[in-house]
Design an enzyme around this catalytic site. Structure first.
Site, short mmCIF file in Angstrom:
data_model
loop_
_atom_site.label_atom_id
_atom_site.label_comp_id
_atom_site.label_asym_id
_atom_site.label_seq_id
_atom_site.Cartn_x
_atom_site.Cartn_y
_atom_site.Cartn_z
N HIS A 20 0.87 -1.18 0.00
CA HIS A 20 0.00 0.00 0.00
C HIS A 20 0.91 1.23 0.00
CE1 HIS A 20 -3.66 -2.35 0.95
NE2 HIS A 20 -2.79 -3.15 1.52
N ASN A 45 -6.69 0.72 -2.60
CA ASN A 45 -7.49 1.41 -1.57
C ASN A 45 -6.88 2.76 -1.21
OD1 ASN A 45 -5.32 0.18 -0.22
ND2 ASN A 45 -6.49 -0.27 1.62
N ASP A 55 2.36 -6.89 2.39
CA ASP A 55 1.16 -6.13 2.78
C ASP A 55 1.59 -4.86 3.51
OD1 ASP A 55 -1.44 -5.33 3.00
OD2 ASP A 55 -2.01 -6.82 4.50
O1 DOR Z 1 -3.78 -4.57 7.81
C1 DOR Z 1 -4.17 -4.20 6.71
N1 DOR Z 1 -3.98 -2.94 6.28
N2 DOR Z 1 -4.78 -5.08 5.93
C2 DOR Z 1 -5.36 -4.72 4.78
O2 DOR Z 1 -5.90 -5.55 4.14
C3 DOR Z 1 -5.37 -3.31 4.37
C4 DOR Z 1 -4.25 -2.59 4.94
C5 DOR Z 1 -4.33 -1.09 4.80
O3 DOR Z 1 -4.66 -0.60 3.73
O4 DOR Z 1 -4.01 -0.40 5.77
ZN ZN Z 2 -3.30 -5.22 1.74
#
Ligand code: DOR
Ligand code: ZN
Length: 438
Positions: A72, A104, A315
């Site tokens: 992200h 996102n 992640d």
């Molecule tokens: O822990 C997480 N953070 N899991 C996710 O799936 C999304 C992510 C986020 O965008 O902060």
């Molecule tokens: Zn993620």
């Protein structure tokens, strides 16, 4: 001008060289690999001549550039948490030459303009390859599919509503059908929010003891099972994000044994930490899916070893201190991972002999390249892209907050001693990261 990497041991997914090799890179490609390459005496005759940059990789391992299918980067929208520039810097410091960023953001990556913006900005930064992942549904609203052809034309290779599941099963079926026709990979975040029901950590003995609301494992596994069934029914591909449970490993292993086109990934925090880590109420242990039990940790490791889990992803989910420090219940989910992934993997999997270095290269480079269809990456071989990570797999170092180049510091690994450090990261034949001289 070329780049010559001398005296390194090359580690590919299928083998590790038994002798040191020299690798010559010109114009972004690997052009020659030999045991004893010397620079041409009269350099001007070739582009690999005088003026070559030489890296001495003696005593080091030379890997295909690491590829992270799941990060992200927060831009556009939350540039206070991370930007494409700071995220790229964290990536190359962690040994990654390619990262795939999740949609996102704000606005969501659900149209060509956002995709093009990210690609443009990543090129301006010029450190690593950044591949935007488009959303499955508009605004990730779980109601209306995005224009997948538009996203593909703009440069997306995969689609996901990561951060949450596509709960609407009919929509998910259609998404898999359309994506399949377009050759796009669907990546599913498996977590049924109706079952999660506001849980902030794994539901179990620890959540009961410390009084935090639990998120039950079935929120993940019912979605895994549903997606596998849809993939089977359609004979379509699906990639399951951050698998965290023993039951998920069992379901994926069984699906693969049936020839179902499922691939799966796991994160370092799910093979190094249990929900006991939440007991100190450290908000950086609040992550989705949550940290699980020891049995799950062992199952994730075994699944990485036997190939049930195809790849290791971070992640990487940066959050500001202000956003995180509101107590465990209110804090956003996520932890940063780009700068600790290699050290955690070597420490927890390679050194104990659970996987060897070629398997690590498979899970962190060759396999993500294959899954994403990056045909010129994931291997050190003549003709392939000169994306290369040079590591010292024995170097020990300690994670400190000051050490992070990511804009955010939300790591549960601060203070940990890790094994395995990045010495050089080379992307497209250019040195994009060099470890400071000790
Ligand atoms: O822990 C997480 N953070 N899991 C996710 O799936 C999304 C992510 C986020 O965008 O902060
Ligand atoms: Zn993620």
């Amino acid at each position: 001008m070329g780049l010559l990497i001398k005296n390194g041991i090359i580690v590919n997914a299928d083998q590790m060289s038994d002798k040191t090799q020299d690798i010559l890179c010109v114009d972004g490609k690997i052009v020659q690999i030999t045991p004893s390459l010397t620079l041409p005496a009269r350099g001007r005759e070739t582009s690999a001549g005088e003026g070559n940059i030489v890296i001495d990789a003696k005593g080091k391992k030379v890997l295909p550039g690491l590829i992270d299918m799941h990060v992200h980067l927060r831009q556009p929208g939350r540039e206070d948490k991370e930007t494409i520039e700071t995220g790229s810097r964290a990536a190359v410091k962690g040994g990654f030459t390619s990262v795939f960023c999740m949609p996102n953001t704000n606005p969501v990556i659900d149209n060509a303009m956002v995709v093009e913006f990210i690609i443009r900005e990543a090129a301006r930064v010029g450190l690593c390859n950044v591949y935007p992942i488009g959303a499955i549904t508009k605004g990730q609203n779980d109601q209306e599919l995005t224009d997948m052809a538009e996203l593909k034309a703009a440069g997306c290779l995969a689609l996901s509503d990561d951060g949450k599941s596509v709960l609407n099963s009919r929509l998910f079926r259609l998404a898999m059908e359309y994506a399949g026709m377009l050759g796009l990979l669907i990546i599913e975040h498996c977590q049924d929010p109706l079952l999660t029901a506001g849980g902030v950590m794994n539901e179990g003995e620890v959540s009961t003891r410390i009084g935090l609301k639990g998120d039950p494992g079935i929120a993940e596994t019912v979605t895994v099972a549903r997606d596998i069934e849809i993939a089977h029914y359609l004979d379509a591909r699906v990639h399951l994000a951050h698998m965290s449970l023993k039951r998920s490993m069992d379901l994926v292993r069984f699906a693969k044994s049936q020839g179902i086109k499922v691939t799966a990934e796991a994160c370092p925090h799910h093979f190094t930490l249990t929900d006991e880590a939440c007991a100190a109420f450290d908000v950086s242990t609040k992550v989705n899916p949550p940290l699980r039990c020891q049995e799950d940790v062992e199952a994730v490791k075994a699944a990485i070893a036997d190939g049930t889990i195809d790849c290791i992803v971070t992640d990487h989910a940066p959050h500001t201190k202000e956003d995180k420090e509101v107590g465990f219940d209110g804090a956003p989910f996520g932890l940063i991972g780009l700068e600790t992934s290699l050290g955690l993997t070597i420490k927890a999997l390679v050194k104990p002999g659970i996987i060897d270095l070629p398997q690590m290269v498979d899970r962190m480079s060759a396999s993500p390249a294959r899954i994403m269809g990056l045909r010129n990456k994931g291997v050190i071989e003549q003709g392939f892209d000169a994306d290369i990570t040079i590591i010292d797999e024995n170097k020990e170092w300690t994670v400190t907050p000051e050490g992070f180049v990511s804009k955010s510091k939300n790591s549960p690994f601060i203070g940990w001693a890790l094994t395995g450090a990045v010495e050089h990261t080379i992307c497209g034949g250019k040195i994009v990261y060099q470890a400071p001289v000790a």
